[in-house]
Design a protein around this motif. Structure first.
Motif, PDB file in Angstrom:
ATOM      1  N   LEU A  92       0.830  -1.209   0.000  1.00 27.86           N
ATOM      2  CA  LEU A  92       0.000   0.000   0.000  1.00 27.86           C
ATOM      3  C   LEU A  92       0.861   1.255   0.000  1.00 27.86           C
ATOM      4  O   LEU A  92       0.615   2.216   0.745  1.00 27.86           O
ATOM      5  N   ALA A  93       1.885   1.255  -0.819  1.00 28.75           N
ATOM      6  CA  ALA A  93       2.729   2.435  -0.972  1.00 28.75           C
ATOM      7  C   ALA A  93       1.950   3.523  -1.705  1.00 28.75           C
ATOM      8  O   ALA A  93       1.073   3.223  -2.524  1.00 28.75           O
ATOM      9  N   PRO A  94       2.239   4.801  -1.429  1.00 28.05           N
ATOM     10  CA  PRO A  94       1.473   5.882  -2.055  1.00 28.05           C
ATOM     11  C   PRO A  94       1.455   5.840  -3.584  1.00 28.05           C
ATOM     12  O   PRO A  94       0.474   6.225  -4.203  1.00 28.05           O
ATOM     13  N   GLY A  95       2.547   5.393  -4.177  1.00 32.81           N
ATOM     14  CA  GLY A  95       2.622   5.393  -5.633  1.00 32.81           C
ATOM     15  C   GLY A  95       2.169   4.105  -6.295  1.00 32.81           C
ATOM     16  O   GLY A  95       2.342   3.942  -7.510  1.00 32.81           O
ATOM     17  N   MET A  96       1.566   3.187  -5.540  1.00 36.72           N
ATOM     18  CA  MET A  96       1.254   1.867  -6.073  1.00 36.72           C
ATOM     19  C   MET A  96       0.277   1.922  -7.252  1.00 36.72           C
ATOM     20  O   MET A  96       0.487   1.293  -8.291  1.00 36.72           O
ATOM     21  N   GLY A  97      -0.798   2.699  -7.098  1.00 41.29           N
ATOM     22  CA  GLY A  97      -1.761   2.805  -8.184  1.00 41.29           C
ATOM     23  C   GLY A  97      -1.125   3.362  -9.443  1.00 41.29           C
ATOM     24  O   GLY A  97      -1.351   2.853 -10.555  1.00 41.29           O
ATOM     25  N   ALA A  98      -0.318   4.396  -9.294  1.00 39.80           N
ATOM     26  CA  ALA A  98       0.338   5.006 -10.451  1.00 39.80           C
ATOM     27  C   ALA A  98       1.305   4.036 -11.116  1.00 39.80           C
ATOM     28  O   ALA A  98       1.418   3.992 -12.346  1.00 39.80           O
ATOM     29  N   THR A  99       2.006   3.247 -10.307  1.00 40.25           N
ATOM     30  CA  THR A  99       2.948   2.268 -10.869  1.00 40.25           C
ATOM     31  C   THR A  99       2.208   1.230 -11.695  1.00 40.25           C
ATOM     32  O   THR A  99       2.634   0.875 -12.803  1.00 40.25           O
ATOM     33  N   ILE A 100       1.097   0.730 -11.173  1.00 36.25           N
ATOM     34  CA  ILE A 100       0.325  -0.277 -11.906  1.00 36.25           C
ATOM     35  C   ILE A 100      -0.257   0.321 -13.187  1.00 36.25           C
ATOM     36  O   ILE A 100      -0.248  -0.314 -14.248  1.00 36.25           O
ATOM     37  N   ARG A 101      -0.728   1.567 -13.119  1.00 40.09           N
ATOM     38  CA  ARG A 101      -1.253   2.206 -14.330  1.00 40.09           C
ATOM     39  C   ARG A 101      -0.165   2.396 -15.382  1.00 40.09           C
ATOM     40  O   ARG A 101      -0.437   2.335 -16.580  1.00 40.09           O
ATOM     41  N   SER A 102       1.061   2.639 -14.929  1.00 43.27           N
ATOM     42  CA  SER A 102       2.143   2.791 -15.909  1.00 43.27           C
ATOM     43  C   SER A 102       2.379   1.497 -16.672  1.00 43.27           C
ATOM     44  O   SER A 102       2.765   1.520 -17.848  1.00 43.27           O
ATOM     45  N   LEU A 103       2.136   0.353 -16.018  1.00 44.12           N
ATOM     46  CA  LEU A 103       2.275  -0.928 -16.712  1.00 44.12           C
ATOM     47  C   LEU A 103       1.216  -1.085 -17.798  1.00 44.12           C
ATOM     48  O   LEU A 103       1.435  -1.776 -18.799  1.00 44.12           O
ATOM     49  N   ALA A 104       0.056  -0.465 -17.594  1.00 43.63           N
ATOM     50  CA  ALA A 104      -1.015  -0.557 -18.587  1.00 43.63           C
ATOM     51  C   ALA A 104      -0.604   0.060 -19.920  1.00 43.63           C
ATOM     52  O   ALA A 104      -1.161  -0.289 -20.972  1.00 43.63           O
TER      53      ALA A 104
END
Length: 245
Positions: free
Chosen positions: A192-204
């Motif tokens: 649950l790191a603050p940037g987790m959502g952004a990191t996963i979206r970058s993979l998209a």
């Protein structure tokens, strides 16, 4: 235990071992992925105690001693427990991982000097296969985490992302996000790191056609949509955690 082999994309094989005793009653799958080429790459080594089983499974596809690259998502027993066993039987193999993993663990723990990969670095495997390393720190947990993307088939080797319990089909076009949310509720394994959502979206942005899960079925379909949905759930969890605390 037995290991089943399925070609989930052209020249990419899923080697899956189902262990009912883990996360009962549903059980848990431990999956490796073999990417063929002139210089074959294996993503995940499997647990050290599973090495004989996994070695025999790989031998049904290629001679194990011809492995050239050994990679994984982060330093953890099910990801790389058998790393040195594979290095012992494959004399030309080298472990390939990101800078953090190499500095923190692999320079000491690997029996041969590992190859340090920069974020975005591509390994040419031959026969048209190219794998790109992508840093994903703290996503889903280890600060050394990363994934690999095989460019010719659009296959994202996801590591622990989308982890789910059970022993479903080898390849599905159904929902993998709902089961991943349920597994997160059960295990609470992510940072649950603050940037987790952004990191996963970058993979998209890779627009993957296939998602190769370490724990669960591989997915064929709109991988970007699945990644966005997973990222949304982690954003929701982070907001809830911040509100609670």
């Amino acid at each position: 235990m037995t290991t089943t082999i399925t070609e989930i994309a052209d020249g990419i094989f899923r080697l899956s071992t189902y262990v009912p005793a883990v996360a009962p009653p549903a059980g848990f799958t431990f999956n490796q992925f073999l990417v063929l080429g002139d210089e074959p790459l294996m993503f995940h080594t499997g647990l050290r105690k599973m090495f004989p089983l996994k070695r025999d499974a790989i031998a049904r596809i290629i001679a194990p001693e011809t492995l050239r690259f050994i990679a994984f998502g982060h330093y953890e027993a099910d990801e790389c427990g058998a790393m040195n066993d594979w290095l012992a039987i494959a004399p030309n193999a080298e472990v390939a991982h990101g800078q953090t993993g190499v500095y923190v663990s692999l320079n000491d723990m690997a029996d041969r000097t590992p190859r340090m990969l920069q974020d975005g670095e591509v390994i040419e495997l031959g026969r048209g296969k190219r794998v790109r390393y992508i840093d994903t720190p703290h996503t889903p947990h280890g600060w050394d985490a990363g994934v690999m993307f095989e460019e010719s088939t659009g296959t994202l080797l996801c590591g622990d992302l989308f982890t789910q319990v059970g022993n479903g089909p080898a390849l599905t076009s159904g929902d993998i996000v709902g089961p991943a949310i349920a597994a997160e509720d059960m295990f609470k394994y992510s940072a649950l790191a603050p940037g987790m959502g952004a990191t996963i979206r970058s993979l998209a942005k890779t627009a993957p056609k296939t998602l190769a899960l370490m724990h669960g079925p591989s997915f064929s379909g709109d991988g970007a949509a699945a990644l966005h949905a997973l990222a949304d759930d982690y954003d929701r969890r982070l907001r809830a955690a911040m509100t609670t605390h």
